[in-house]
Motif scaffolding. Structure first.
Motif, PDB file in Angstrom:
ATOM      1  N   UNK A   1      50.879  55.494 -57.741  1.00 23.45           N
ATOM      2  CA  UNK A   1      51.005  55.390 -56.282  1.00 23.45           C
ATOM      3  C   UNK A   1      49.861  54.610 -55.628  1.00 23.45           C
ATOM      4  N   UNK A   2      48.762  54.460 -56.338  1.00 23.56           N
ATOM      5  CA  UNK A   2      47.538  53.847 -55.827  1.00 23.56           C
ATOM      6  C   UNK A   2      46.993  54.616 -54.622  1.00 23.56           C
ATOM      7  N   UNK A   3      47.186  55.923 -54.664  1.00 25.02           N
ATOM      8  CA  UNK A   3      46.686  56.796 -53.604  1.00 25.02           C
ATOM      9  C   UNK A   3      45.186  57.006 -53.799  1.00 25.02           C
ATOM     10  N   UNK A   4      44.410  56.718 -52.763  1.00 22.18           N
ATOM     11  CA  UNK A   4      42.968  56.867 -52.844  1.00 22.18           C
ATOM     12  C   UNK A   4      42.599  58.347 -52.916  1.00 22.18           C
ATOM     13  N   UNK A   5      41.806  58.718 -53.924  1.00 27.26           N
ATOM     14  CA  UNK A   5      41.335  60.091 -54.090  1.00 27.26           C
ATOM     15  C   UNK A   5      39.865  60.241 -53.722  1.00 27.26           C
ATOM     16  N   UNK A   6      39.114  59.151 -53.882  1.00 25.98           N
ATOM     17  CA  UNK A   6      37.661  59.228 -53.684  1.00 25.98           C
ATOM     18  C   UNK A   6      37.096  57.823 -53.505  1.00 25.98           C
ATOM     19  N   UNK A   7      36.132  57.686 -52.613  1.00 26.08           N
ATOM     20  CA  UNK A   7      35.378  56.443 -52.472  1.00 26.08           C
ATOM     21  C   UNK A   7      33.938  56.808 -52.148  1.00 26.08           C
ATOM     22  N   UNK A   8      33.024  56.206 -52.885  1.00 25.61           N
ATOM     23  CA  UNK A   8      31.614  56.468 -52.661  1.00 25.61           C
ATOM     24  C   UNK A   8      30.835  55.178 -52.895  1.00 25.61           C
ATOM     25  N   UNK A   9      30.777  54.356 -51.880  1.00 27.09           N
ATOM     26  CA  UNK A   9      30.085  53.075 -51.977  1.00 27.09           C
ATOM     27  C   UNK A   9      28.724  53.176 -51.307  1.00 27.09           C
ATOM     28  N   UNK A  10      27.757  52.458 -51.852  1.00 29.45           N
ATOM     29  CA  UNK A  10      26.437  52.452 -51.221  1.00 29.45           C
ATOM     30  C   UNK A  10      26.468  51.527 -50.005  1.00 29.45           C
TER      31      UNK A  10
ATOM     32  N   UNK B   1      19.045  45.510 -50.513  1.00 25.93           N
ATOM     33  CA  UNK B   1      17.740  44.841 -50.522  1.00 25.93           C
ATOM     34  C   UNK B   1      16.723  45.656 -51.344  1.00 25.93           C
ATOM     35  N   UNK B   2      16.834  46.952 -51.359  1.00 27.42           N
ATOM     36  CA  UNK B   2      15.935  47.785 -52.162  1.00 27.42           C
ATOM     37  C   UNK B   2      16.184  47.565 -53.654  1.00 27.42           C
ATOM     38  N   UNK B   3      17.440  47.371 -54.037  1.00 22.40           N
ATOM     39  CA  UNK B   3      17.777  47.177 -55.434  1.00 22.40           C
ATOM     40  C   UNK B   3      17.245  45.837 -55.931  1.00 22.40           C
ATOM     41  N   UNK B   4      17.257  44.845 -55.080  1.00 23.12           N
ATOM     42  CA  UNK B   4      16.840  43.496 -55.465  1.00 23.12           C
ATOM     43  C   UNK B   4      15.339  43.281 -55.434  1.00 23.12           C
ATOM     44  N   UNK B   5      14.565  44.222 -54.916  1.00 24.24           N
ATOM     45  CA  UNK B   5      13.109  44.051 -54.879  1.00 24.24           C
ATOM     46  C   UNK B   5      12.557  44.033 -56.296  1.00 24.24           C
ATOM     47  N   UNK B   6      11.570  43.112 -56.535  1.00 19.59           N
ATOM     48  CA  UNK B   6      10.971  43.059 -57.884  1.00 19.59           C
ATOM     49  C   UNK B   6      10.108  44.285 -58.160  1.00 19.59           C
TER      50      UNK B   6
END
Length: 100
Positions: A80-89, A95-100
């Motif tokens: 059915x492609x029924x959405x059960x859960x979504x958890x996106x940042x 920008x925090x992830x890309x910091x060296x």
């Protein structure tokens, strides 16, 4: 599929776990998974792929399952492609992830 009705869950990765080297699910594996569902098992497929790319090898399956693309950031009841859960940042965390 109502998750509260079932007690047997089988969570599988797609690429290299249930697929062969050409990213298809072999017939014997399809039969095994189908047999599992007829015995009351619920199947969850997880992948790091995007929704559409991860779904390609699952197209031949004829039983209901839960599909978790994007490393589980979302979950869908299939077919059915029924959405059960979504958890996106949120984008401000990128920008925090890309910091060296």
């Amino acid at each position: 599929m109502d998750p509260s009705k079932y007690h047997q869950w089988l969570l599988l990765d797609i690429d290299g776990t249930i697929t062969d080297q050409i990213h298809n699910i072999p017939p014997k594996t399809q039969k095994f998974l189908t047999d599992c569902t007829t015995r009351g098992w619920n199947i969850i497929f997880a992948t790091g792929r995007s929704f559409s790319l991860g779904l390609k090898p699952l197209k031949p399956l004829s039983f209901p399952y839960v599909y978790m693309p994007q490393n589980g950031a979302c979950a869908y009841q299939m077919p059915e492609q029924k959405s059960l859960h979504q958890s996106y940042m949120s984008s401000d965390l990128l920008s925090m992830i890309e910091k060296p």
